[in-house]
Design an enzyme around this catalytic site. Structure first.
Site, short mmCIF file in Angstrom:
data_model
loop_
_atom_site.label_atom_id
_atom_site.label_comp_id
_atom_site.label_asym_id
_atom_site.label_seq_id
_atom_site.Cartn_x
_atom_site.Cartn_y
_atom_site.Cartn_z
N LYS A 132 -32.50 -4.51 -58.46
CA LYS A 132 -31.64 -4.84 -59.62
C LYS A 132 -31.44 -6.36 -59.73
O LYS A 132 -31.55 -6.93 -60.81
CB LYS A 132 -30.26 -4.15 -59.48
CG LYS A 132 -30.35 -2.63 -59.32
CD LYS A 132 -28.99 -2.01 -59.15
CE LYS A 132 -28.26 -2.37 -57.87
NZ LYS A 132 -28.90 -1.88 -56.62
N ARG A 185 -35.18 -9.06 -46.23
CA ARG A 185 -34.59 -9.88 -47.29
C ARG A 185 -33.75 -11.03 -46.74
O ARG A 185 -32.99 -10.86 -45.80
CB ARG A 185 -33.69 -9.01 -48.19
CG ARG A 185 -32.94 -9.82 -49.23
CD ARG A 185 -32.29 -8.97 -50.29
NE ARG A 185 -31.16 -8.21 -49.78
CZ ARG A 185 -30.36 -7.48 -50.53
NH1 ARG A 185 -30.59 -7.39 -51.83
NH2 ARG A 185 -29.37 -6.81 -49.99
N ARG A 244 -24.79 2.34 -46.85
CA ARG A 244 -24.91 2.08 -48.29
C ARG A 244 -25.72 3.18 -48.98
O ARG A 244 -25.41 3.58 -50.10
CB ARG A 244 -25.55 0.70 -48.52
CG ARG A 244 -24.60 -0.44 -48.19
CD ARG A 244 -25.33 -1.72 -47.93
NE ARG A 244 -25.92 -2.32 -49.10
CZ ARG A 244 -26.89 -3.23 -49.06
NH1 ARG A 244 -27.38 -3.64 -47.91
NH2 ARG A 244 -27.37 -3.73 -50.17
N ARG A 253 -20.75 2.12 -60.30
CA ARG A 253 -21.12 2.79 -59.05
C ARG A 253 -20.31 4.03 -58.75
O ARG A 253 -20.56 4.67 -57.73
CB ARG A 253 -20.93 1.84 -57.89
CG ARG A 253 -21.86 0.68 -57.97
CD ARG A 253 -22.02 0.11 -56.63
NE ARG A 253 -22.51 -1.22 -56.81
CZ ARG A 253 -23.27 -1.85 -55.95
NH1 ARG A 253 -23.62 -1.27 -54.84
NH2 ARG A 253 -23.69 -3.06 -56.18
N ARG A 275 -27.89 -11.15 -45.35
CA ARG A 275 -26.60 -10.56 -45.69
C ARG A 275 -26.14 -9.64 -44.56
O ARG A 275 -26.96 -8.92 -43.99
CB ARG A 275 -26.73 -9.76 -46.99
CG ARG A 275 -26.57 -10.62 -48.21
CD ARG A 275 -26.88 -9.92 -49.51
NE ARG A 275 -26.32 -8.59 -49.67
CZ ARG A 275 -26.40 -7.89 -50.80
NH1 ARG A 275 -27.01 -8.40 -51.86
NH2 ARG A 275 -25.89 -6.67 -50.86
P1 AP5 Z 1 -32.92 -6.96 -54.76
O1 AP5 Z 1 -33.35 -7.39 -56.12
O2 AP5 Z 1 -32.08 -7.88 -53.96
O3 AP5 Z 1 -32.28 -5.49 -54.85
P2 AP5 Z 1 -30.87 -5.01 -55.35
O4 AP5 Z 1 -31.07 -3.70 -56.04
O5 AP5 Z 1 -30.20 -6.09 -56.15
O6 AP5 Z 1 -30.19 -4.81 -53.95
P3 AP5 Z 1 -28.74 -5.17 -53.41
O7 AP5 Z 1 -28.77 -4.86 -51.95
O8 AP5 Z 1 -28.33 -6.56 -53.82
O9 AP5 Z 1 -27.91 -4.14 -54.18
P4 AP5 Z 1 -26.58 -3.58 -53.78
O10 AP5 Z 1 -26.34 -2.79 -54.98
O11 AP5 Z 1 -26.47 -2.86 -52.52
O12 AP5 Z 1 -25.72 -4.92 -53.50
P5 AP5 Z 1 -24.68 -5.71 -54.40
O13 AP5 Z 1 -24.87 -7.13 -54.11
O14 AP5 Z 1 -24.69 -5.26 -55.82
O15 AP5 Z 1 -34.26 -6.60 -53.96
C1 AP5 Z 1 -34.19 -6.22 -52.59
C2 AP5 Z 1 -35.36 -6.86 -51.83
O16 AP5 Z 1 -36.57 -6.34 -52.35
C3 AP5 Z 1 -35.44 -8.40 -52.00
O17 AP5 Z 1 -35.88 -8.95 -50.79
C4 AP5 Z 1 -36.49 -8.58 -53.10
O18 AP5 Z 1 -37.17 -9.81 -52.96
C5 AP5 Z 1 -37.39 -7.37 -52.86
N1 AP5 Z 1 -38.02 -6.86 -54.07
C6 AP5 Z 1 -37.45 -6.73 -55.31
N2 AP5 Z 1 -38.32 -6.19 -56.17
C7 AP5 Z 1 -39.47 -5.96 -55.47
C8 AP5 Z 1 -40.74 -5.40 -55.81
N3 AP5 Z 1 -41.03 -4.97 -57.07
N4 AP5 Z 1 -41.65 -5.28 -54.83
C9 AP5 Z 1 -41.40 -5.71 -53.55
N5 AP5 Z 1 -40.21 -6.26 -53.17
C10 AP5 Z 1 -39.27 -6.37 -54.11
O19 AP5 Z 1 -23.31 -5.19 -53.76
C11 AP5 Z 1 -22.95 -5.52 -52.44
C12 AP5 Z 1 -21.62 -4.87 -52.08
O20 AP5 Z 1 -20.59 -5.33 -52.99
C13 AP5 Z 1 -21.59 -3.35 -52.19
O21 AP5 Z 1 -22.10 -2.71 -51.04
C14 AP5 Z 1 -20.08 -3.12 -52.37
O22 AP5 Z 1 -19.38 -3.27 -51.14
C15 AP5 Z 1 -19.68 -4.27 -53.28
N6 AP5 Z 1 -19.79 -3.91 -54.71
C16 AP5 Z 1 -20.58 -4.52 -55.64
N7 AP5 Z 1 -20.44 -3.94 -56.84
C17 AP5 Z 1 -19.57 -2.92 -56.66
C18 AP5 Z 1 -19.04 -1.91 -57.54
N8 AP5 Z 1 -19.41 -1.83 -58.83
N9 AP5 Z 1 -18.17 -1.02 -57.01
C19 AP5 Z 1 -17.78 -1.09 -55.71
N10 AP5 Z 1 -18.25 -2.00 -54.83
C20 AP5 Z 1 -19.14 -2.91 -55.31
#
Ligand code: AP5
Length: 211
Positions: A13, A127, A167, A88, A156
């Site tokens: 994402k 990552r 997660r 979420r 992270r």
């Molecule tokens: P990446 O693009 O970083 O993936 P992502 O889906 O953004 O993963 P996140 O881990 O950031 O998502 P998340 O939803 O767990 O974390 P968030 O920060 O939102 O890609 C991942 C890896 O793959 C990278 O190394 C990238 O280079 C690689 N990659 C990408 N595309 C690729 C491809 N096509 N091929 C190969 N490699 C590829 O949230 C973190 C925390 O915040 C949550 O756990 C929670 O505690 C809190 N939080 C955030 N939002 C909420 C909410 N709405 N409600 C409650 N808690 C929340």
């Protein structure tokens, strides 16, 4: 235009959000990035969120809805926004529907990036992210520099194996039901194959939005 980017942690994402935003001409809003910035700045919001995030648990819905409500009222989001990492939980979907209805707006589509758990673990284990602009990288060591702003790349805390497992479990229990909620409420849900090159995934997502 309000588009929800949806999918498991590590589905891509955060990688796709700026590419889709550039193609569509709208800004992004990533709740994870907002929360990490609040942590770095030591604000009450950041301190409250820290323990939930480190464990890989969700931050309480009321906190997230507060962020969303304030952000959607900002002029820069008036013409559209890509929501990365929201929604979420079903209460977040309900809360967002209330906020958007108050503004005379609605969620136009949900793009769900589809990927299996094995690939997720592989991606997250490799990552690093820029500690200032949050750009994710694969195969770059912690301490390297970000291509975009020269910031330092870090691991992270929630990319440790226990937190990744938690997660994924939290996603199945609390987040996956959101897709059904949107379908039942008449919002378009497009499933995007998230495996392949970054460019191919962007093209699939834009193709789905154009249909
Ligand atoms: P990446 O693009 O970083 O993936 P992502 O889906 O953004 O993963 P996140 O881990 O950031 O998502 P998340 O939803 O767990 O974390 P968030 O920060 O939102 O890609 C991942 C890896 O793959 C990278 O190394 C990238 O280079 C690689 N990659 C990408 N595309 C690729 C491809 N096509 N091929 C190969 N490699 C590829 O949230 C973190 C925390 O915040 C949550 O756990 C929670 O505690 C809190 N939080 C955030 N939002 C909420 C909410 N709405 N409600 C409650 N808690 C929340």
């Amino acid at each position: 235009m309000i588009i929800v980017l949806f999918g498991k942690p590590g589905a891509g994402k955060g990688t796709q959000a700026p590419l889709l935003a550039a193609a569509l001409g709208v800004p992004t809003l990533a709740t994870g990035d907002e929360l990490r910035a609040a942590r770095r700045n030591g604000t009450p919001l950041g301190l409250e969120a820290q323990a939930y995030m480190d464990r890989g648990d969700l931050v309480p819905d009321a906190v997230i809805l507060g962020i969303i409500k304030a952000a959607l009222a900002e002029p820069r989001h008036a013409n559209g926004v890509l929501l990365d990492g929201v929604v979420r939980t079903v209460p977040q979907a309900e809360g967002l529907a209330t906020v958007t209805a108050e503004l005379g707006r609605q969620v136009d589509a949900v793009l769900c990036f589809d990927i299996d758990d094995e690939e997720i673990v592989r991606r997250l284990a490799g990552r690093t992210v820029c500690e200032t602009c949050q750009t994710p990288y694969t195969g770059r060591e912690p301490g390297s520099k970000c291509d975009k702003d020269g910031g330092t790349l870090v691991r992270r805390k929630d990319d440790e194996p226990d937190a990744i497992r938690n997660r994924l479990a939290v996603y199945e229990q609390q987040t996956a039901p959101v897709l059904r909620w949107y379908r039942e409420h008449g919002t378009r849900v497009a499933i995007i194959d998230a495996v392949g090159s970054v460019q191919d995934v962007t093209a699939r997502a834009l193709g789905a939005l154009a249909r």
